[in-house]
Design a protein around this motif. Structure first.
Motif, PDB file in Angstrom:
ATOM      1  N   PRO A 120       0.805  -1.230   0.000  1.00 30.76           N
ATOM      2  CA  PRO A 120       0.000   0.000   0.000  1.00 30.76           C
ATOM      3  C   PRO A 120       0.836   1.277   0.000  1.00 30.76           C
ATOM      4  O   PRO A 120       1.810   1.395   0.747  1.00 30.76           O
ATOM      5  N   PHE A 121       0.462   2.196  -0.874  1.00 33.65           N
ATOM      6  CA  PHE A 121       1.013   3.548  -0.959  1.00 33.65           C
ATOM      7  C   PHE A 121       2.473   3.601  -1.396  1.00 33.65           C
ATOM      8  O   PHE A 121       3.084   4.664  -1.364  1.00 33.65           O
ATOM      9  N   LEU A 122       3.023   2.475  -1.850  1.00 31.76           N
ATOM     10  CA  LEU A 122       4.364   2.508  -2.428  1.00 31.76           C
ATOM     11  C   LEU A 122       4.313   3.134  -3.821  1.00 31.76           C
ATOM     12  O   LEU A 122       5.159   3.963  -4.176  1.00 31.76           O
ATOM     13  N   ALA A 123       3.319   2.745  -4.599  1.00 30.49           N
ATOM     14  CA  ALA A 123       3.098   3.315  -5.927  1.00 30.49           C
ATOM     15  C   ALA A 123       1.610   3.627  -6.030  1.00 30.49           C
ATOM     16  O   ALA A 123       0.803   2.719  -6.237  1.00 30.49           O
ATOM     17  N   ALA A 124       1.255   4.893  -5.859  1.00 37.72           N
ATOM     18  CA  ALA A 124      -0.149   5.256  -5.705  1.00 37.72           C
ATOM     19  C   ALA A 124      -0.675   6.093  -6.875  1.00 37.72           C
ATOM     20  O   ALA A 124      -1.417   7.054  -6.680  1.00 37.72           O
ATOM     21  N   SER A 125      -0.275   5.728  -8.091  1.00 37.32           N
ATOM     22  CA  SER A 125      -0.802   6.344  -9.309  1.00 37.32           C
ATOM     23  C   SER A 125      -0.327   5.482 -10.476  1.00 37.32           C
ATOM     24  O   SER A 125       0.567   4.636 -10.324  1.00 37.32           O
ATOM     25  N   TYR A 126      -0.911   5.695 -11.645  1.00 35.12           N
ATOM     26  CA  TYR A 126      -0.461   4.931 -12.806  1.00 35.12           C
ATOM     27  C   TYR A 126       0.990   5.260 -13.150  1.00 35.12           C
ATOM     28  O   TYR A 126       1.774   4.373 -13.519  1.00 35.12           O
ATOM     29  N   GLU A 127       1.367   6.519 -13.016  1.00 36.29           N
ATOM     30  CA  GLU A 127       2.747   6.905 -13.311  1.00 36.29           C
ATOM     31  C   GLU A 127       3.716   6.214 -12.365  1.00 36.29           C
ATOM     32  O   GLU A 127       4.743   5.674 -12.795  1.00 36.29           O
TER      33      GLU A 127
ATOM     34  N   ALA B 220       3.076   3.485 -10.635  1.00 34.22           N
ATOM     35  CA  ALA B 220       2.988   2.039 -10.864  1.00 34.22           C
ATOM     36  C   ALA B 220       3.846   1.622 -12.059  1.00 34.22           C
ATOM     37  O   ALA B 220       4.479   0.558 -12.041  1.00 34.22           O
ATOM     38  N   GLN B 221       3.885   2.458 -13.090  1.00 37.79           N
ATOM     39  CA  GLN B 221       4.723   2.152 -14.254  1.00 37.79           C
ATOM     40  C   GLN B 221       6.201   2.197 -13.881  1.00 37.79           C
ATOM     41  O   GLN B 221       6.986   1.327 -14.292  1.00 37.79           O
ATOM     42  N   ALA B 222       6.576   3.191 -13.090  1.00 37.81           N
ATOM     43  CA  ALA B 222       7.970   3.285 -12.657  1.00 37.81           C
ATOM     44  C   ALA B 222       8.357   2.086 -11.789  1.00 37.81           C
ATOM     45  O   ALA B 222       9.462   1.542 -11.906  1.00 37.81           O
ATOM     46  N   LEU B 223       7.442   1.666 -10.916  1.00 44.01           N
ATOM     47  CA  LEU B 223       7.705   0.501 -10.067  1.00 44.01           C
ATOM     48  C   LEU B 223       7.842  -0.759 -10.913  1.00 44.01           C
ATOM     49  O   LEU B 223       8.698  -1.614 -10.652  1.00 44.01           O
ATOM     50  N   TRP B 224       7.003  -0.885 -11.935  1.00 45.24           N
ATOM     51  CA  TRP B 224       7.085  -2.047 -12.818  1.00 45.24           C
ATOM     52  C   TRP B 224       8.410  -2.053 -13.580  1.00 45.24           C
ATOM     53  O   TRP B 224       9.064  -3.090 -13.704  1.00 45.24           O
ATOM     54  N   ASP B 225       8.826  -0.895 -14.052  1.00 43.92           N
ATOM     55  CA  ASP B 225      10.108  -0.819 -14.764  1.00 43.92           C
ATOM     56  C   ASP B 225      11.259  -1.248 -13.856  1.00 43.92           C
ATOM     57  O   ASP B 225      12.195  -1.913 -14.299  1.00 43.92           O
ATOM     58  N   ALA B 226      11.177  -0.853 -12.581  1.00 42.37           N
ATOM     59  CA  ALA B 226      12.244  -1.181 -11.636  1.00 42.37           C
ATOM     60  C   ALA B 226      12.223  -2.643 -11.207  1.00 42.37           C
ATOM     61  O   ALA B 226      13.270  -3.244 -10.955  1.00 42.37           O
ATOM     62  N   SER B 227      11.021  -3.229 -11.138  1.00 46.34           N
ATOM     63  CA  SER B 227      10.895  -4.590 -10.594  1.00 46.34           C
ATOM     64  C   SER B 227      10.862  -5.673 -11.667  1.00 46.34           C
ATOM     65  O   SER B 227      11.106  -6.847 -11.370  1.00 46.34           O
ATOM     66  N   ARG B 228      10.587  -5.316 -12.894  1.00 48.83           N
ATOM     67  CA  ARG B 228      10.408  -6.325 -13.933  1.00 48.83           C
ATOM     68  C   ARG B 228      11.605  -7.265 -14.096  1.00 48.83           C
ATOM     69  O   ARG B 228      11.415  -8.492 -14.180  1.00 48.83           O
TER      70      ARG B 228
ATOM     71  N   ALA C 187      -4.259   3.415  -3.831  1.00 45.12           N
ATOM     72  CA  ALA C 187      -3.268   2.992  -2.835  1.00 45.12           C
ATOM     73  C   ALA C 187      -2.262   1.985  -3.387  1.00 45.12           C
ATOM     74  O   ALA C 187      -1.090   1.987  -3.008  1.00 45.12           O
ATOM     75  N   TRP C 188      -2.716   1.137  -4.254  1.00 46.68           N
ATOM     76  CA  TRP C 188      -1.816   0.247  -4.999  1.00 46.68           C
ATOM     77  C   TRP C 188      -2.558  -0.236  -6.239  1.00 46.68           C
ATOM     78  O   TRP C 188      -3.783  -0.231  -6.281  1.00 46.68           O
ATOM     79  N   LEU C 189      -1.788  -0.616  -7.257  1.00 46.63           N
ATOM     80  CA  LEU C 189      -2.363  -1.061  -8.524  1.00 46.63           C
ATOM     81  C   LEU C 189      -1.832  -2.468  -8.811  1.00 46.63           C
ATOM     82  O   LEU C 189      -0.798  -2.636  -9.460  1.00 46.63           O
ATOM     83  N   PRO C 190      -2.513  -3.498  -8.303  1.00 44.46           N
ATOM     84  CA  PRO C 190      -2.026  -4.877  -8.500  1.00 44.46           C
ATOM     85  C   PRO C 190      -2.116  -5.281  -9.963  1.00 44.46           C
ATOM     86  O   PRO C 190      -3.036  -4.878 -10.682  1.00 44.46           O
ATOM     87  N   LYS C 191      -1.171  -6.080 -10.399  1.00 41.73           N
ATOM     88  CA  LYS C 191      -1.092  -6.440 -11.817  1.00 41.73           C
ATOM     89  C   LYS C 191      -1.417  -7.914 -12.077  1.00 41.73           C
ATOM     90  O   LYS C 191      -1.090  -8.780 -11.265  1.00 41.73           O
TER      91      LYS C 191
END
Length: 324
Positions: free
Chosen positions: A105-112, A114-122, A226-230
């Motif tokens: 929760p609240f680590l990535a709280a928008s689409y922008e 969430a995209q940055a988090l995905w780029d970092a974690s992929r 709060a979070w965008l699960p994929k």
């Protein structure tokens, strides 16, 4: 060998050489129904693959858990029972905390974000899947999770003592940190739980809010994302490697297009469903400065707890994300 026999043999060889390669058919289990945008995106992906390969690879989509149930899909692909499938990434968190990074929760709280988090974690996610003989094709988020309450919430203290719907360990922990009382409630039981007083508040997506007709039991929707699960689409690596190189390329290009299209579909779904909540009488509001700050602190706590579980690899992903 007679001239007639030689001619027949030559003709047969020509016919064999001219014949198209035998079509490969893949069965693809997915957890969600045909009306869900994830499934619609997958259907388009399958059509794109068929077109790009001139029918050399056909993907048959089995939606709504009709081939394998959601808990079985990832293992079915790993074991080769189905060559390709879709699953919620965070369902695999019990195997490795990294799979749950998009549900902190609240680590990535928008689409922008969430995209940055995905780029970092992929890269780390791909590595974990590769260890199990799986290849990641693409991932697409659900709409962000937001707050549903009867009255506007100005501070976390307004939630103290409320019965707060939880549906996994993270939401239970979130409720506890907010001073609420977590109560496990499945999606199909939401309306009944609120009607009977088992729940007073919840965090869930606008899609679930609409499907459960949240306006019948709460009046305020506070947009948190709060979070965008994929969801992710994975393929059995051996099955993928067995494809001709040009077919592999076509699949990866179709997957890239599906990821881009899917993120756009998710944002459109968010806008449409939030509008539906408002049209049905719910008050749609932004969080107050106080609430936003308090929830950010809770997010920091839960991120630290997640990082401790995920170890050095998790720490590396968080650092990469925050350096974006």
């Amino acid at each position: 060998m007679t001239g007639i026999t030689t001619t027949r043999l030559f003709t047969a060889l020509l016919a064999t050489a001219a014949a198209p390669a035998a079509a490969e058919t893949w069965d693809m289990p997915t957890p969600y129904g045909d009306s869900v945008f994830h499934t619609q995106n997958i259907t388009q992906f399958a059509e794109d693959v068929a077109e790009a390969t001139d029918g050399e690879l056909e993907i048959t989509v089995h939606s709504a858990g009709s081939l394998f149930g959601h808990p079985e899909i990832k293992d079915a692909v790993r074991r080769g029972l189905a060559p390709i499938g879709e699953t919620l990434m965070s369902r695999l968190e019990n195997e490795d905390p990294l799979f749950g990074i998009d549900s902190v929760p609240f680590l990535a709280a928008s689409y922008e974000e969430a995209q940055a988090l995905w780029d970092a974690s992929r890269p780390a996610i791909e590595e974990r899947l590769a260890e199990q003989g799986l290849t990641l094709l693409y991932a697409v988020p659900w709409p962000g999770q937001s707050l549903y309450t009867q009255e506007p919430v100005e501070s976390v203290s307004d939630l103290e003592g409320t019965a707060f719907r939880a549906y996994n360990a993270a939401t239970e922990r979130l409720a506890t940190l907010m001073g609420a009382v977590p109560t496990q409630i499945e999606t199909g039981d939401i309306a009944t739980a609120f009607a009977t007083g088992r729940a007073d508040a919840m965090i869930t997506s606008p899609s679930t809010g609409v499907s459960s007709q949240a306006w019948d039991f709460v009046s305020t929707y506070t947009e948190l994302e709060a979070w965008l699960p994929k969801n992710m689409v994975i393929v059995n690596t051996s099955a993928f490697d067995a494809l001709p190189e040009e077919v592999q390329t076509a699949v990866m290009e179709a997957a890239e297009a599906a990821e881009t299209r899917g993120w756009e579909m998710s944002e459109a779904e968010t806008a449409a469903q939030v509008a539906a909540l408002e049209e049905n009488g719910m008050q749609v509001v932004q969080p107050s400065e106080t609430l936003a700050a308090e929830l950010a602190e809770i997010g920091d706590t839960m991120t630290a707890e997640w990082t401790e579980q995920a170890g050095e690899d998790g720490q590396a992903v968080i650092e990469a994300y925050r350096s974006e």
